[in-house]
Scaffold this motif. Structure first.
Motif, PDB file in Angstrom:
ATOM      1  N   ARG A 101       0.939  -1.181   0.043  1.00  0.00           N
ATOM      2  CA  ARG A 101       0.026  -0.037   0.107  1.00  0.00           C
ATOM      3  C   ARG A 101       0.845   1.226  -0.105  1.00  0.00           C
ATOM      4  NH1 ARG A 101      -5.507  -0.649   0.867  1.00  0.00           N
ATOM      5  NH2 ARG A 101      -6.089  -2.765   1.785  1.00  0.00           N
ATOM      6  N   ARG A 102       2.047   1.344   0.842  1.00  0.00           N
ATOM      7  CA  ARG A 102       2.894   2.410   0.802  1.00  0.00           C
ATOM      8  C   ARG A 102       3.627   2.671  -0.316  1.00  0.00           C
ATOM      9  NH1 ARG A 102       8.143   3.273   2.444  1.00  0.00           N
ATOM     10  NH2 ARG A 102       8.347   0.813   2.948  1.00  0.00           N
ATOM     11  N   LEU A 103       4.108   1.452  -1.083  1.00  0.00           N
ATOM     12  CA  LEU A 103       4.792   1.528  -2.220  1.00  0.00           C
ATOM     13  C   LEU A 103       4.111   2.161  -3.299  1.00  0.00           C
ATOM     14  CD1 LEU A 103       7.742   0.514  -2.786  1.00  0.00           C
ATOM     15  CD2 LEU A 103       6.567  -1.578  -3.685  1.00  0.00           C
ATOM     16  N   LEU A 104       2.815   1.967  -3.550  1.00  0.00           N
ATOM     17  CA  LEU A 104       2.240   2.524  -4.621  1.00  0.00           C
ATOM     18  C   LEU A 104       2.082   3.905  -4.658  1.00  0.00           C
ATOM     19  CD1 LEU A 104      -0.556  -0.385  -5.255  1.00  0.00           C
ATOM     20  CD2 LEU A 104       1.644  -0.130  -6.452  1.00  0.00           C
ATOM     21  N   TRP A 105       2.273   4.461  -3.602  1.00  0.00           N
ATOM     22  CA  TRP A 105       2.217   6.058  -3.633  1.00  0.00           C
ATOM     23  C   TRP A 105       3.334   6.845  -4.233  1.00  0.00           C
ATOM     24  CZ3 TRP A 105      -1.852   9.272  -2.372  1.00  0.00           C
ATOM     25  CH2 TRP A 105      -2.763   8.871  -1.898  1.00  0.00           C
ATOM     26  N   PHE A 106       4.224   6.058  -4.395  1.00  0.00           N
ATOM     27  CA  PHE A 106       5.540   6.588  -4.724  1.00  0.00           C
ATOM     28  C   PHE A 106       5.841   6.425  -6.161  1.00  0.00           C
ATOM     29  CE2 PHE A 106       6.500   5.601  -0.567  1.00  0.00           C
ATOM     30  CZ  PHE A 106       6.989   6.749   0.073  1.00  0.00           C
ATOM     31  N   SER A 107       6.751   7.206  -6.972  1.00  0.00           N
ATOM     32  CA  SER A 107       7.054   7.067  -8.393  1.00  0.00           C
ATOM     33  C   SER A 107       7.799   5.938  -8.442  1.00  0.00           C
ATOM     34  CB  SER A 107       7.810   8.170  -8.699  1.00  0.00           C
ATOM     35  OG  SER A 107       9.076   8.106  -8.182  1.00  0.00           O
ATOM     36  N   VAL A 108       8.238   5.314  -9.828  1.00  0.00           N
ATOM     37  CA  VAL A 108       8.618   3.996 -10.033  1.00  0.00           C
ATOM     38  C   VAL A 108      10.044   4.042  -9.614  1.00  0.00           C
ATOM     39  CG1 VAL A 108       9.316   2.588 -11.963  1.00  0.00           C
ATOM     40  CG2 VAL A 108       6.964   3.559 -11.860  1.00  0.00           C
ATOM     41  N   PRO A 109      10.917   4.982  -9.838  1.00  0.00           N
ATOM     42  CA  PRO A 109      12.110   5.252  -9.542  1.00  0.00           C
ATOM     43  C   PRO A 109      12.257   4.982  -7.964  1.00  0.00           C
ATOM     44  CG  PRO A 109      11.910   6.742 -11.176  1.00  0.00           C
ATOM     45  CD  PRO A 109      10.551   6.396 -11.014  1.00  0.00           C
ATOM     46  N   SER A 110      11.622   5.689  -7.245  1.00  0.00           N
ATOM     47  CA  SER A 110      11.488   5.648  -5.593  1.00  0.00           C
ATOM     48  C   SER A 110      11.107   4.097  -5.440  1.00  0.00           C
ATOM     49  CB  SER A 110      10.571   6.504  -5.199  1.00  0.00           C
ATOM     50  OG  SER A 110      10.893   7.784  -5.491  1.00  0.00           O
ATOM     51  N   GLN A 111      10.197   3.440  -6.029  1.00  0.00           N
ATOM     52  CA  GLN A 111       9.742   2.142  -5.751  1.00  0.00           C
ATOM     53  C   GLN A 111      10.911   1.281  -6.039  1.00  0.00           C
ATOM     54  OE1 GLN A 111       6.422   0.933  -8.229  1.00  0.00           O
ATOM     55  NE2 GLN A 111       5.077   2.634  -7.216  1.00  0.00           N
TER      56      GLN A 111
END
Length: 176
Positions: A101-111
């Motif tokens: 859930r937390r991961l989907l809030w970030f941009s792809v490079p941040s993921q």
């Protein structure tokens, strides 16, 4: 769920596409192990990346049980310690579910930066099980594998989300 500004609304994921992509990643891993480099310690585990991706994006369809089964298939293919990949993939899937859930809030490079520790833990667990089972140390080049897997994250995100980004027939009544 509130979406980030500029984030595209995605179509539902096709379950057939999810499972075909997982089987394709399994076959790619098998070909990679039999290919030019053999079982080099630095090669990225494509199946692990695809498993984490679908566990993050579709946790109800791809879960810990699927990770365990794919891990057993990799163990049988490699002929090593039975349960080594199964345990690593299961732990990886569990960690991915805890942060999805937390991961989907970030941009792809941040993921990609945030899934790097997950891949490192999985490789560490796999190494520990291999050494406890009497195997040899594969070398320090294995530190490169989680970095390459995190570098593959943006590519996998683009490729696997492409079918969901297709625009349905827009008209005046359905602007989305």
């Amino acid at each position: 769920m509130i979406m980030r500004p500029g984030q595209q609304l995605l179509l539902p994921a096709n379950p057939l596409f999810i499972w075909i992509s997982l089987v394709a990643a399994l076959l790619l891993n098998m070909l990679q192990n039999m290919g030019l480099w053999g079982r080099a310690a630095w090669t990225p585990d494509v199946l692990a990346v695809v498993l984490v991706f679908w566990t993050v994006h579709q946790p109800l369809r791809v879960s810990i049980g699927a990770a365990f089964v794919f891990g057993l298939l990799m163990d049988v293919h490699q002929g090593g310690l039975l349960g080594q990949h199964a345990m690593a993939y299961t732990a990886l899937s569990f960690l991915a579910i805890t942060v999805h859930r937390r991961l989907l809030w970030f941009s792809v490079p941040s993921q990609a930066a945030q899934v790097l520790p997950l891949f490192a833990v999985a490789h560490g667990l796999e190494l520990m099980l291999r050494l406890m089972g009497g195997g040899t140390f594969p070398g320090w080049w294995m530190v490169l594998a989680p970095l390459l897997e995190a570098a593959l994250w943006p590519v996998v995100s683009i490729v696997l989300l492409a079918p969901q980004r297709r625009a349905p027939d827009p008209d005046a009544n359905r602007p989305l």
